[in-house]
Design a protein around this motif. Structure first.
Motif, PDB file in Angstrom:
ATOM      1  N   VAL A  12      40.763  33.742  39.207  1.00 10.85           N
ATOM      2  CA  VAL A  12      40.508  34.711  38.143  1.00 10.85           C
ATOM      3  C   VAL A  12      41.764  34.907  37.305  1.00 10.85           C
ATOM      4  CG1 VAL A  12      38.706  35.978  39.383  1.00 10.85           C
ATOM      5  CG2 VAL A  12      41.085  36.726  39.563  1.00 10.85           C
ATOM      6  N   ASN A  13      41.545  35.216  36.042  1.00 12.85           N
ATOM      7  CA  ASN A  13      42.630  35.582  35.141  1.00 12.85           C
ATOM      8  C   ASN A  13      42.960  37.053  35.417  1.00 12.85           C
ATOM      9  OD1 ASN A  13      44.263  36.283  32.966  1.00 12.85           O
ATOM     10  ND2 ASN A  13      43.144  35.012  31.520  1.00 12.85           N
ATOM     11  N   GLU A  14      44.161  37.303  35.946  1.00 15.62           N
ATOM     12  CA  GLU A  14      44.531  38.664  36.364  1.00 15.62           C
ATOM     13  C   GLU A  14      44.369  39.690  35.249  1.00 15.62           C
ATOM     14  OE1 GLU A  14      48.507  38.453  37.822  1.00 15.62           O
ATOM     15  OE2 GLU A  14      48.049  36.807  39.191  1.00 15.62           O
ATOM     16  N   SER A  15      44.589  39.274  34.001  1.00 17.28           N
ATOM     17  CA  SER A  15      44.521  40.227  32.888  1.00 17.28           C
ATOM     18  C   SER A  15      43.104  40.715  32.629  1.00 17.28           C
ATOM     19  CB  SER A  15      45.091  39.605  31.615  1.00 17.28           C
ATOM     20  OG  SER A  15      44.327  38.506  31.198  1.00 17.28           O
ATOM     21  N   HIS A  16      42.097  40.048  33.212  1.00 20.59           N
ATOM     22  CA  HIS A  16      40.702  40.454  33.012  1.00 20.59           C
ATOM     23  C   HIS A  16      40.130  41.225  34.192  1.00 20.59           C
ATOM     24  CE1 HIS A  16      40.291  38.430  29.210  1.00 20.59           C
ATOM     25  NE2 HIS A  16      40.689  37.285  29.727  1.00 20.59           N
ATOM     26  N   VAL A  17      40.926  41.442  35.229  1.00 21.91           N
ATOM     27  CA  VAL A  17      40.455  42.210  36.381  1.00 21.91           C
ATOM     28  C   VAL A  17      40.614  43.699  36.073  1.00 21.91           C
ATOM     29  CG1 VAL A  17      40.834  42.757  38.817  1.00 21.91           C
ATOM     30  CG2 VAL A  17      41.023  40.384  38.028  1.00 21.91           C
ATOM     31  N   VAL A  18      39.513  44.444  36.164  1.00 22.76           N
ATOM     32  CA  VAL A  18      39.568  45.881  35.848  1.00 22.76           C
ATOM     33  C   VAL A  18      39.367  46.769  37.072  1.00 22.76           C
ATOM     34  CG1 VAL A  18      38.883  45.614  33.435  1.00 22.76           C
ATOM     35  CG2 VAL A  18      37.120  45.864  35.173  1.00 22.76           C
ATOM     36  N   GLN A  19      38.697  46.235  38.110  1.00 22.10           N
ATOM     37  CA  GLN A  19      38.474  47.043  39.310  1.00 22.10           C
ATOM     38  C   GLN A  19      38.463  46.153  40.543  1.00 22.10           C
ATOM     39  OE1 GLN A  19      34.834  49.303  38.967  1.00 22.10           O
ATOM     40  NE2 GLN A  19      35.765  50.867  37.679  1.00 22.10           N
ATOM     41  N   VAL A  20      38.891  46.746  41.656  1.00 26.29           N
ATOM     42  CA  VAL A  20      38.805  46.074  42.948  1.00 26.29           C
ATOM     43  C   VAL A  20      37.923  46.941  43.842  1.00 26.29           C
ATOM     44  CG1 VAL A  20      40.062  45.230  44.963  1.00 26.29           C
ATOM     45  CG2 VAL A  20      41.102  45.073  42.685  1.00 26.29           C
ATOM     46  N   LYS A  21      36.894  46.334  44.391  1.00 26.45           N
ATOM     47  CA  LYS A  21      35.947  47.080  45.225  1.00 26.45           C
ATOM     48  C   LYS A  21      36.613  47.544  46.510  1.00 26.45           C
ATOM     49  CE  LYS A  21      31.200  46.740  46.991  1.00 26.45           C
ATOM     50  NZ  LYS A  21      30.027  45.847  47.135  1.00 26.45           N
ATOM     51  N   ARG A  22      36.209  48.709  47.007  1.00 28.82           N
ATOM     52  CA  ARG A  22      36.781  49.263  48.229  1.00 28.82           C
ATOM     53  C   ARG A  22      36.726  48.228  49.360  1.00 28.82           C
ATOM     54  NH1 ARG A  22      34.700  55.064  50.062  1.00 28.82           N
ATOM     55  NH2 ARG A  22      35.718  55.524  48.077  1.00 28.82           N
ATOM     56  N   GLY A  23      37.822  48.159  50.113  1.00 30.25           N
ATOM     57  CA  GLY A  23      37.892  47.171  51.174  1.00 30.25           C
ATOM     58  C   GLY A  23      38.280  45.794  50.661  1.00 30.25           C
ATOM     59  N   VAL A  24      38.596  45.711  49.352  1.00 32.64           N
ATOM     60  CA  VAL A  24      38.978  44.460  48.682  1.00 32.64           C
ATOM     61  C   VAL A  24      37.914  43.387  48.939  1.00 32.64           C
ATOM     62  CG1 VAL A  24      40.957  42.994  48.120  1.00 32.64           C
ATOM     63  CG2 VAL A  24      41.342  45.125  49.302  1.00 32.64           C
ATOM     64  N   ARG A  25      36.648  43.777  48.811  1.00 31.37           N
ATOM     65  CA  ARG A  25      35.560  42.830  49.046  1.00 31.37           C
ATOM     66  C   ARG A  25      35.128  42.105  47.771  1.00 31.37           C
ATOM     67  NH1 ARG A  25      33.354  43.482  54.044  1.00 31.37           N
ATOM     68  NH2 ARG A  25      34.002  45.339  55.181  1.00 31.37           N
ATOM     69  N   ALA A  26      35.487  42.670  46.599  1.00 33.30           N
ATOM     70  CA  ALA A  26      35.103  42.048  45.332  1.00 33.30           C
ATOM     71  C   ALA A  26      35.994  42.572  44.224  1.00 33.30           C
ATOM     72  CB  ALA A  26      33.634  42.343  45.011  1.00 33.30           C
TER      73      ALA A  26
END
Length: 233
Positions: free
Chosen positions: A196-210
């Motif tokens: 993934v392009n880090e600049s396009h990541v807006v949220q990380v799901k709890r438990g870092v599952r998604a």
């Protein structure tokens, strides 16, 4: 990446360099950082071997940060500016010099985070000038900026490149090849099948599952990549 830090307090400028080295190495290759207590000496060195980034304390003598920014502009060597000051009222005055960021002097944790944001912004600007080439549906070569690529998926012997506007390109490559090539530009492995392009990541799901991307796409994070993703985001 050549970086100059200018501040008239020697202890402070050395401390800033200490903070900056590991942060800069997260975003750039071959980082060199020089410190100056006198802006005129920095300008002389910049004339001979231009800096990519110049960090300027605004309140310095005999040349203050704004006067130095003007000199840099007149020299014609393109560099990215970051201003330093404890006087937040100067932030609006700094806009005319088009700095990447205005870092407020004070708490070390906040300053480090603001330097991190500065370098992330600089890398994103540089990525706009880097392109990948694909053969499109009309059998024509098409250039696509790295900033337009949101994620990359492994599919058998090919990679699928998804862009922010919904286009999909295909290339015969391995995920390992592309991870090595694009890691320096802010692309992170989150799954054996996804970059993934880090600049396009807006949220990380709890438990870092998604992770959720700007487009709304939700991508699973592989179990073996969760700790790496946690540290990144």
């Amino acid at each position: 990446m050549r970086i100059a830090i200018c501040d008239d307090e020697e202890i402070f400028v050395q401390q800033v360099r200490k903070w900056m080295v590991p942060i800069a190495e997260e975003y750039f290759d071959h980082v060199e950082i020089d410190c100056y207590l006198d802006n005129q000496k920095m300008l002389l060195e910049h004339e001979k071997n231009a800096y990519d980034i110049v960090v300027l304390d605004i309140q310095m003598e005999p040349l203050d940060g704004f006067q130095t920014a003007e000199r840099l502009s007149e020299m014609g060597h393109c560099c990215k500016l970051i201003f330093l000051s404890s006087r937040e009222e100067l932030v609006f005055q700094s806009f005319s010099y088009e700095p990447v960021y205005f870092v407020r002097k004070g708490v070390s944790e906040r300053m480090c985070e603001e330097f991190r944001r500065s370098f992330r912004r600089i890398r994103e600007k540089l990525n706009r000038e880097i392109y990948l080439c694909f053969t499109n549906a009309d059998d024509m070569m098409e250039k696509v900026s790295l900033t337009e690529i949101e994620s990359i998926q492994s599919s058998r012997n090919y990679l699928l490149y998804y862009t922010v506007d919904g286009r999909v390109y295909r290339q015969r490559k391995t995920m390992e090849e592309e991870e090595k090539a694009l890691g320096r530009y802010g692309f992170s492995r989150i799954h054996r099948a996804f970059l993934v392009n880090e600049s396009h990541v807006v949220q990380v799901k709890r438990g870092v599952r998604a992770v959720q991307l700007r487009s709304g796409t939700l991508l699973e994070v592989g179990r073996n990549y969760r700790e790496q993703v946690r540290e990144k985001f």
